[in-house]
Design an enzyme around this catalytic site. Structure first.
Site, PDB file in Angstrom:
ATOM      1  CB  ALA A  23      -0.907   0.002   1.220  1.00 16.72           C
ATOM      2  CG  ASN A  24       0.025   4.721  -1.787  1.00 17.39           C
ATOM      3  OD1 ASN A  24      -0.760   5.499  -1.270  1.00 17.39           O
ATOM      4  ND2 ASN A  24      -0.198   4.136  -2.956  1.00 17.39           N
ATOM      5  NE  ARG A  25       4.747   6.787   4.872  1.00 17.88           N
ATOM      6  CZ  ARG A  25       4.839   6.020   5.952  1.00 17.88           C
ATOM      7  NH1 ARG A  25       3.824   5.916   6.782  1.00 17.88           N
ATOM      8  NH2 ARG A  25       5.951   5.351   6.200  1.00 17.88           N
ATOM      9  CB  ALA A  46      -1.398   7.465  -4.257  1.00 18.07           C
TER      10      ALA A  46
END
Ligand code: C5P
Length: 447
Positions: A241-243, A312
């Site tokens: 995942a990402n932030r 994102a």
């Protein structure tokens, strides 16, 4: 930027870039210069109206005033007139006034009506629809946004009758600003009842005007937006995942819906509620996101007017599908992940002549050379605009509520001041509406 909490529970955001330069802002756009009708009720806080008029004039607004009979006992129409550079309106039945500019025209020729200070008596008369003087008759004939800034003794404010009247005004569409807690000028009593600070009121007025300016700007337009991160599974319990928090994309969806657009928001996993009036499709992976965007575009029939790709999206996913949880096995080294590239949703849609929206807005989140990378992305992704932001840890942009962006277009680069993500969205929606109405949209190198 300063956040002010105001009486109605709403938050008013002041916009420092509107403050100086006599109403001129970046690139010469004039965001000020509105016509404000200030209705002054009779209370000791009246004297603050003189400063309010000065501040509003400094910022390029024109101010007309109505003074009630009792307001004239506290400050003179002459002082108000000297500051507004306009005559002060006081009488309902003035033959000349009714012929030239009566209570109906006073409202029609304004962008907003502000009542400050709003006394308990004036609030009660407004709440009951009385029209027995110029102030109340104008308010009853009003078809513009209405801001009411009460000021009175704390006991009068907390009295059930006043609270009932204030609730009625809110139900009728008025926005109530304050009052604030503090010491009363006349009695020395402390409590809630003071007129809000002048700059708080100025900020509330400009915020309301900004909302009004964007209302209806995208009426009849279709906007498709991606937001949030994607989750790419490693096995049934783990994922890459990402932030990204999704806040910016959700704020744009909200602003576009408020501006009258039909909005489809395709979001990866985020902890945000559905914005009111927006069709929200929740997905997990990049492949699901692309499929949902395609479905949304097909469902619309015609290509939409705007595509905003704020998600994102994970650049890579793991190769293949793992059905069971990967186990740690003693004596075996850690598993290695084979990654494959995800589809680029923005580029796929921008390159498709049947699906490409008239205006394609991409995002570029970078930690270095933000503008340079965004300019390259504009071309490589076949977008019309790129909203570029610096997401290095020190900026707090990822997951935070504020953003500093560069808007990169085919015409150049604009540096925007730091703003709340909600303000970035309102401004962006205004720019989108202006671009659509100017026909500045592109069918770039499609097909
Ligand atoms: O290549 P990069 O991820 O920096 O590009 C960012 C822009 O491209 C964003 O608008 C993002 O939503 C979009 N994008 C996409 N699909 C991907 C990767 C990025 O739509 N797989």
């Amino acid at each position: 930027m300063v956040h002010h909490y105001i009486g109605s529970g709403r938050i008013v955001v002041s916009r420092p870039w509107l403050i100086p330069a006599q109403g001129r802002t970046r690139k010469g756009r004039n965001l000020t210069g509105n016509r404000i009708l200030l209705t002054i009720g009779g209370g000791i806080a009246c004297y603050k109206c003189l400063d309010l008029v000065r501040r509003l004039k400094e910022r390029g607004h024109s101010v007309r005033t109505i003074m009630t009979q009792s307001a004239q006992a506290f400050i003179t129409p002459l002082a108000v007139s000297a500051l507004t550079n306009e005559r002060v309106f006081t009488e309902l039945f003035d033959v000349d006034d009714e012929r030239e500019i009566g209570h109906i025209k006073l409202s029609r020729q304004s962008d907003i009506i502000v009542v400050a200070p709003a006394t308990a008596n004036l609030i009660a008369r407004m709440a009951n629809g009385l029209a027995d003087d110029l102030a109340t008759a104008t308010l009853l004939a009003n078809d513009k946004p209405l801001l009411v800034a009460p000021a009175m003794n704390p006991k009068m404010w907390s009295h059930p009758a006043t609270q009932r009247n204030v609730a009625q005004l809110q139900a009728d569409g008025a926005q109530i600003i304050g009052p604030e807690a503090g010491e009363m000028a006349e009695s020395g009593e402390a409590g809630v009842g003071r007129l809000v600070e002048t700059m708080t009121l100025v900020a509330a007025i400009e915020e309301r005007l900004a909302v009004t300016a964007s209302e209806g700007a995208l009426l009849g337009k279709h906007v498709v937006i991606t937001a949030g991160p994607t989750h790419e599974p490693i096995d049934p319990v783990r994922y890459i995942a990402n932030r990204s928090s999704g806040k910016q994309g959700f704020a744009i969806a909200r602003a576009a819906a408020e501006a009258g657009a039909r909005v489809t928001l395709v979001s990866g996993p985020v902890g945000l509620p559905d914005p009111v009036g927006v069709d929200v499709q929740r997905v997990e992976t990049a492949e699901e996101m692309l499929a949902a965007v395609r479905d949304a575009l097909h469902a619309l029939g015609d290509p939409p007017d705007v595509g905003v790709f704020a998600a994102a999206v994970a650049d890579w996913r793991t190769d293949g599908h793992v059905e069971q949880k990967i186990k740690k096995t003693k004596g075996h080294s850690a598993p290695s992940l084979k990654l494959v590239e995800n589809p680029d949703i923005l580029k796929t849609i921008a390159d498709d002549p049947k699906l490409r929206p008239s205006l394609v807005v991409g995002f570029a989140a970078e930690t270095e050379n933000v503008v340079g990378f965004a300019q390259r992305k504009l071309i490589s992704k076949n977008a019309d605009w790129i909203v570029a932001n610096d997401v290095s840890a020190r900026t707090g942009v990822m997951g935070g509520d504020r953003n500093t962006i560069h808007l990169v277009t085919r015409d150049g680069v604009e540096a925007w001041p730091q703003m709340a993500k909600s303000d970035v969205s309102t401004e962006l929606v205004k720019r989108i509406a202006a671009a659509l109405s100017d026909g500045q949209t592109g069918q770039r190198d499609v097909g």
